[in-house]
Design a protein around this motif. Structure first.
Motif, PDB file in Angstrom:
ATOM      1  N   LEU A 567       0.818  -1.212   0.000  1.00  0.00           N
ATOM      2  CA  LEU A 567       0.000   0.000   0.000  1.00  0.00           C
ATOM      3  C   LEU A 567       0.853   1.264   0.000  1.00  0.00           C
ATOM      4  O   LEU A 567       0.574   2.214  -0.750  1.00  0.00           O
ATOM      5  N   VAL A 568       1.887   1.310   0.842  1.00  0.00           N
ATOM      6  CA  VAL A 568       2.737   2.503   0.905  1.00  0.00           C
ATOM      7  C   VAL A 568       3.389   2.766  -0.452  1.00  0.00           C
ATOM      8  O   VAL A 568       3.406   3.906  -0.945  1.00  0.00           O
ATOM      9  N   ASP A 569       3.912   1.718  -1.081  1.00  0.00           N
ATOM     10  CA  ASP A 569       4.540   1.881  -2.398  1.00  0.00           C
ATOM     11  C   ASP A 569       3.535   2.369  -3.430  1.00  0.00           C
ATOM     12  O   ASP A 569       3.851   3.222  -4.277  1.00  0.00           O
ATOM     13  N   TRP A 570       2.326   1.839  -3.364  1.00  0.00           N
ATOM     14  CA  TRP A 570       1.289   2.191  -4.347  1.00  0.00           C
ATOM     15  C   TRP A 570       0.906   3.662  -4.232  1.00  0.00           C
ATOM     16  O   TRP A 570       0.827   4.378  -5.243  1.00  0.00           O
ATOM     17  N   VAL A 571       0.683   4.138  -3.004  1.00  0.00           N
ATOM     18  CA  VAL A 571       0.304   5.542  -2.807  1.00  0.00           C
ATOM     19  C   VAL A 571       1.464   6.455  -3.174  1.00  0.00           C
ATOM     20  O   VAL A 571       1.280   7.501  -3.802  1.00  0.00           O
ATOM     21  N   TRP A 572       2.684   6.053  -2.796  1.00  0.00           N
ATOM     22  CA  TRP A 572       3.840   6.890  -3.121  1.00  0.00           C
ATOM     23  C   TRP A 572       4.039   6.979  -4.635  1.00  0.00           C
ATOM     24  O   TRP A 572       4.459   8.010  -5.165  1.00  0.00           O
ATOM     25  N   GLY A 573       3.729   5.902  -5.340  1.00  0.00           N
ATOM     26  CA  GLY A 573       3.816   5.933  -6.801  1.00  0.00           C
ATOM     27  C   GLY A 573       2.863   6.942  -7.406  1.00  0.00           C
ATOM     28  O   GLY A 573       3.222   7.681  -8.333  1.00  0.00           O
ATOM     29  N   LEU A 574       1.629   7.003  -6.887  1.00  0.00           N
ATOM     30  CA  LEU A 574       0.663   8.004  -7.377  1.00  0.00           C
ATOM     31  C   LEU A 574       1.115   9.407  -7.008  1.00  0.00           C
ATOM     32  O   LEU A 574       0.946  10.354  -7.792  1.00  0.00           O
ATOM     33  N   HIS A 575       1.711   9.561  -5.817  1.00  0.00           N
ATOM     34  CA  HIS A 575       2.211  10.870  -5.399  1.00  0.00           C
ATOM     35  C   HIS A 575       3.327  11.351  -6.322  1.00  0.00           C
ATOM     36  O   HIS A 575       3.393  12.539  -6.692  1.00  0.00           O
ATOM     37  N   SER A 576       4.208  10.438  -6.739  1.00  0.00           N
ATOM     38  CA  SER A 576       5.313  10.814  -7.631  1.00  0.00           C
ATOM     39  C   SER A 576       4.800  11.260  -8.998  1.00  0.00           C
ATOM     40  O   SER A 576       5.459  12.028  -9.698  1.00  0.00           O
ATOM     41  N   GLN A 577       3.599  10.804  -9.382  1.00  0.00           N
ATOM     42  CA  GLN A 577       2.994  11.194 -10.652  1.00  0.00           C
ATOM     43  C   GLN A 577       2.097  12.421 -10.520  1.00  0.00           C
ATOM     44  O   GLN A 577       1.477  12.851 -11.491  1.00  0.00           O
ATOM     45  N   GLU A 628      -3.097  22.793  13.585  1.00  0.00           N
ATOM     46  CA  GLU A 628      -2.261  23.617  14.458  1.00  0.00           C
ATOM     47  C   GLU A 628      -0.809  23.633  13.986  1.00  0.00           C
ATOM     48  O   GLU A 628       0.023  24.328  14.559  1.00  0.00           O
ATOM     49  N   ALA A 629      -0.503  22.853  12.957  1.00  0.00           N
ATOM     50  CA  ALA A 629       0.847  22.808  12.397  1.00  0.00           C
ATOM     51  C   ALA A 629       0.749  22.449  10.923  1.00  0.00           C
ATOM     52  O   ALA A 629      -0.239  21.839  10.476  1.00  0.00           O
ATOM     53  N   ALA A 630       1.774  22.866  10.169  1.00  0.00           N
ATOM     54  CA  ALA A 630       1.773  22.589   8.734  1.00  0.00           C
ATOM     55  C   ALA A 630       2.217  21.167   8.463  1.00  0.00           C
ATOM     56  O   ALA A 630       2.951  20.555   9.249  1.00  0.00           O
ATOM     57  N   CYS A 631       1.769  20.647   7.316  1.00  0.00           N
ATOM     58  CA  CYS A 631       2.176  19.300   6.921  1.00  0.00           C
ATOM     59  C   CYS A 631       3.664  19.261   6.599  1.00  0.00           C
ATOM     60  O   CYS A 631       4.240  20.258   6.135  1.00  0.00           O
ATOM     61  N   LEU A 632       4.276  18.127   6.836  1.00  0.00           N
ATOM     62  CA  LEU A 632       5.679  17.958   6.490  1.00  0.00           C
ATOM     63  C   LEU A 632       5.818  17.737   4.983  1.00  0.00           C
ATOM     64  O   LEU A 632       4.946  17.105   4.359  1.00  0.00           O
ATOM     65  N   PRO A 633       6.905  18.223   4.388  1.00  0.00           N
ATOM     66  CA  PRO A 633       7.101  17.961   2.954  1.00  0.00           C
ATOM     67  C   PRO A 633       7.385  16.478   2.709  1.00  0.00           C
ATOM     68  O   PRO A 633       8.100  15.832   3.475  1.00  0.00           O
ATOM     69  N   VAL A 634       6.792  15.953   1.658  1.00  0.00           N
ATOM     70  CA  VAL A 634       6.968  14.546   1.312  1.00  0.00           C
ATOM     71  C   VAL A 634       7.680  14.471  -0.033  1.00  0.00           C
ATOM     72  O   VAL A 634       7.188  15.016  -1.022  1.00  0.00           O
ATOM     73  N   PRO A 635       8.851  13.817  -0.107  1.00  0.00           N
ATOM     74  CA  PRO A 635       9.566  13.724  -1.384  1.00  0.00           C
ATOM     75  C   PRO A 635       8.731  13.004  -2.431  1.00  0.00           C
ATOM     76  O   PRO A 635       7.954  12.105  -2.109  1.00  0.00           O
ATOM     77  N   LYS A 636       8.909  13.437  -3.680  1.00  0.00           N
ATOM     78  CA  LYS A 636       8.121  12.836  -4.760  1.00  0.00           C
ATOM     79  C   LYS A 636       8.414  11.339  -4.916  1.00  0.00           C
ATOM     80  O   LYS A 636       7.515  10.547  -5.177  1.00  0.00           O
ATOM     81  N   LEU A 637       9.663  10.969  -4.762  1.00  0.00           N
ATOM     82  CA  LEU A 637      10.030   9.560  -4.857  1.00  0.00           C
ATOM     83  C   LEU A 637      10.295   9.018  -3.464  1.00  0.00           C
ATOM     84  O   LEU A 637      10.911   9.688  -2.627  1.00  0.00           O
ATOM     85  N   LYS A 638       9.848   7.819  -3.240  1.00  0.00           N
ATOM     86  CA  LYS A 638      10.008   7.205  -1.928  1.00  0.00           C
ATOM     87  C   LYS A 638      11.485   6.956  -1.627  1.00  0.00           C
ATOM     88  O   LYS A 638      12.189   6.340  -2.426  1.00  0.00           O
ATOM     89  N   PRO A 639      11.974   7.414  -0.447  1.00  0.00           N
ATOM     90  CA  PRO A 639      13.363   7.117  -0.073  1.00  0.00           C
ATOM     91  C   PRO A 639      13.574   5.614   0.020  1.00  0.00           C
ATOM     92  O   PRO A 639      12.697   4.878   0.462  1.00  0.00           O
TER      93      PRO A 639
END
Length: 690
Positions: A567-577, A628-639
């Protein structure tokens, strides 16, 4: 009393107390159910009894997923260690596979032999025999009657019979349609399964009639001696997935054969003259007989005190054991006075119908959970019964000692406990909406779908309780088994975290402790899998996976065709696109706020970052969800993590924390490579073994 008689009486007492063990041979077993009742059978999962016929899956008019089992209560011996004989067996039963929707067939049923009397697996192609998340955990020998072709299981067709051993990939299959038998006809089909151990052959016969055909449908040359060891149970299982298929068993008989007959107690052909006592006749005693009786008298004089010493020792042992049990219960009462109450064992046994399988509502890390009805108060509770093992007792103590001192609105409330009759029991408040995984994956098929507001509330509530466990308790509580199955929902769909059987305590100023890796695959952080060190950040990773489950409506690991998708890989793949919003659960039909959905998905990826240093704390997560706080930046490609080749080679090296290990500078190097659209960067860190 004559010396000889006295000696015989002493021998009788020795045998009675088990000091003289007679040779006990295994016996053949047989039983027959012309029709079924609740006597001598257990119904698990969705199975039910109606008009003398067993239904293994739900009788429904709309497609659903279902799994059920029936198990014969009495254990059966298939192997005799005294004679080194493995039994042959034969069974006969009538079954039917019917469907209100002919285009909706699947998945089938099995006859199985298993060392467990709690065999109940997942719906779908697993036929209610194995769990989809732990494919190798259940051990069994089974004959499957499969009505769906699963290509990843190498099924030949959607109408086949197969022999399965510890796997859903059949050793050999056959298609009964060749003999004119359609498993999906809806008619009752009589099946005979015969195993001849001396021939090393298993055969399956099928017929629409009660007359056994001459030619088997399936014949397999195989020895089952290595699989039929110890105590075994026999039964049936079945499952569906998105289907209205109904599986029924009408009658059943079973018998083993091949064991030797029990040896007679008396052997008249080998009786010596000296063992015969003359009655009413005085025979002059010769010198040799007097000497013989003197020897017997001396034997009695020695054996008598020895016998009484052994009996006394047994009595002392029993008394000491009882005293220890009493002391142990007193220790429980002293240490856990914070618990609301101590329950009486009889009360819990009555409330759970003697811990009947029909009352099972779930399985914890080291125990089974039962639904309990307290007639006197009209209340309902959940009773967790720990397994009778060293691990079960350890986890029971861990769970009781940890959760007894915790207070939070998003924790399952502990109502009491019981330590009696060798049982370890915890009583919790009952959650009417069950577990989160049930609501995400099973209830929607019945028309109950979690809406968006419920899902956001679940993410916030779980973050709140984890923040409390990690930052607000006197000692850090690391749960180690955060997953959808351990998150329960109350009547208003508020989340309650439960099952602290694997939880660990840690001082706020101490380094994490190495342990054997525990938890559920798909939820485990990569560094925890590699080194077995549980920290707050390993809980954060599991939380991230749960958040993605809630947003996407997908399991952490799912099968798509012939491959498994993370699941994590799948969502990160959509995020990179740049298409992360496409990961949203399609069943919600876009009835959500897009910005909230995107924030939840990105938050899930932040928490499930392979680099533990880049994961937020649970307090920060809660602040993000409460705006109450901003979201953390998420790299486009999974580390990606690269582990050096100097990894420990044994469990001892992983879990050892001795002084010698503390002297080492570092155990290995983890290199985390992070790619983004603007630049490619990498950094590394040393992980100390201590």
């Amino acid at each position: 009393m004559r010396p000889r008689k006295g000696f015989i009486i002493i021998l009788f007492f020795f045998a009675s107390f088990g000091f003289l063990d007679p040779v006990v041979l295994a016996e053949n077993t047989s039983f027959e159910f012309p029709s079924f009742n609740f006597r001598n059978i257990s119904l698990l999962g969705d199975s039910y009894l109606r008009n003398g016929v067993i239904g293994l899956t739900r009788s429904v008019d709309v497609p659903t997923s279902s799994a059920g089992s029936i198990i014969y209560n009495n254990p059966i011996t298939f192997f005799d260690p005294e004679t080194n004989i493995t039994a042959s067996f034969s069974t006969k039963f009538a079954f039917s596979i019917n469907n209100v929707n002919p285009s909706s067939f699947g998945d089938g049923l099995t006859f199985f032999i298993s060392p467990s009397n709690q065999t109940l697996g997942s719906p779908g192609g697993y036929l209610g025999l194995v769990n989809s998340s732990q494919l190798t955990s259940n051990k069994f020998v089974a004959v499957e009657f499969d009505t769906r072709m699963d290509s990843h299981l190498n099924d030949p067709s959607e109408n086949h019979v197969g022999l399965d051993i510890d796997s859903m990939n059949s050793i050999k299959t056959a298609e009964p349609i060749v003999q004119g038998i359609d498993l999906k006809s809806g008619n009752f089909i009589t099946a005979w399964i015969d195993y001849k151990n001396e021939q090393g052959k298993l055969m399956v016969f099928l017929s629409y009639y009660s007359l056994k055909p001459e030619k088997p449908t399936l014949s397999v040359d195989i020895s089952l001696s290595n699989y039929l060891k110890g105590i075994m149970y026999v039964g049936f299982s079945a499952s569906t997935e998105g289907s209205t298929e109904l599986h029924q068993i009408q009658n059943w008989s079973f018998q083993t054969s091949g064991f030797l007959a029990p040896r007679p107690n008396l052997q008249p052909h080998n009786v010596s003259d000296n063992s015969v006592t003359a009655v009413g006749v005085d025979i002059p005693k010769t010198g040799s007989s007097k000497k013989h009786e003197k020897k017997l008298g001396l034997g009695v004089a020695i054996a008598g005190p020895a016998f009484f010493f052994v009996v006394l020792s047994v009595l002392v042992y029993v008394s000491v054991k009882k005293l220890r049990d009493v002391r142990r219960q007193k220790i429980f009462r002293t240490d856990f006075v914070a618990c609301p109450r101590e329950y009486n064992y009889k009360e819990l046994k009555l409330a759970t119908k003697g811990f009947h399988p029909s009352r099972i509502i779930g399985h914890g890390s080291f125990g089974t959970v039962y639904k309990a009805f307290f007639i006197s108060t009209g209340t309902i509770a959940a009773v967790k019964r720990s397994r009778h093992s060293h691990d079960g007792k350890t986890e029971f103590l861990a769970e009781l000692s940890i959760i007894a001192g915790l207070r939070h609105k998003n924790l399952v409330q502990l109502q009491g406990w019981c330590v009696e009759k060798g049982e370890l029991l915890l009583v919790y408040e009952f959650m009417p909406n069950g577990s989160l995984d049930k609501m995400l994956y099973l209830e929607p098929e019945r028309g109950h779908l979690l809406n968006w507001s419920h899902r956001v509330n679940i993410a916030i509530g779980l973050a709140s309780v984890l923040s409390y466990l990690h930052q607000e308790c006197e000692q850090i509580v690391i749960h180690r088994d955060i997953k959808a199955g351990n998150i329960l929902l109350d009547g208003n769909f508020n989340p309650r975290l439960g099952d602290f059987g694997l939880a660990k305590l840690m001082d706020h100023d101490k380094s994490p402790v190495s342990t054997l890796t525990a938890g559920t695959m798909g939820y485990l952080a990569p560094e925890y899998l590699q080194y077995g060190k549980a920290t707050e950040k390993t809980d954060v990773f599991s939380y991230g996976v749960v958040v993605l489950e809630v947003a996407c409506g997908r399991r952490p690991i799912e099968r798509e065709g012939t491959k498994m998708v993370n699941l994590v890989d799948w969502v990160w793949g959509l995020h990179s696109q740049g298409k992360i919003i496409e990961a949203a659960d399609k069943r919600l039909k876009e009835e959500f706020i897009e910005e909230e959905m995107k924030k939840l998905l990105l938050l899930g990826l932040s928490c499930a970052n392979p680099d533990s240093a880049d994961r937020p704390s649970m307090r920060r997560v809660l602040q993000i969800l409460n705006n109450e706080a901003a979201c953390l930046p998420v790299p486009k490609l999974k580390p990606s993590l690269i582990f050096s080749c100097s990894l420990p080679l044994s469990i001892d090296e992983i879990v050892s924390d001795g002084e010698e290990d503390n002297k080492r500078n570092s155990m290995c190097e983890i290199k985390i490579v992070s790619d983004s659209e603007e630049s490619n960067t990498s950094h590394s860190m040393c992980v100390d073994k201590d």
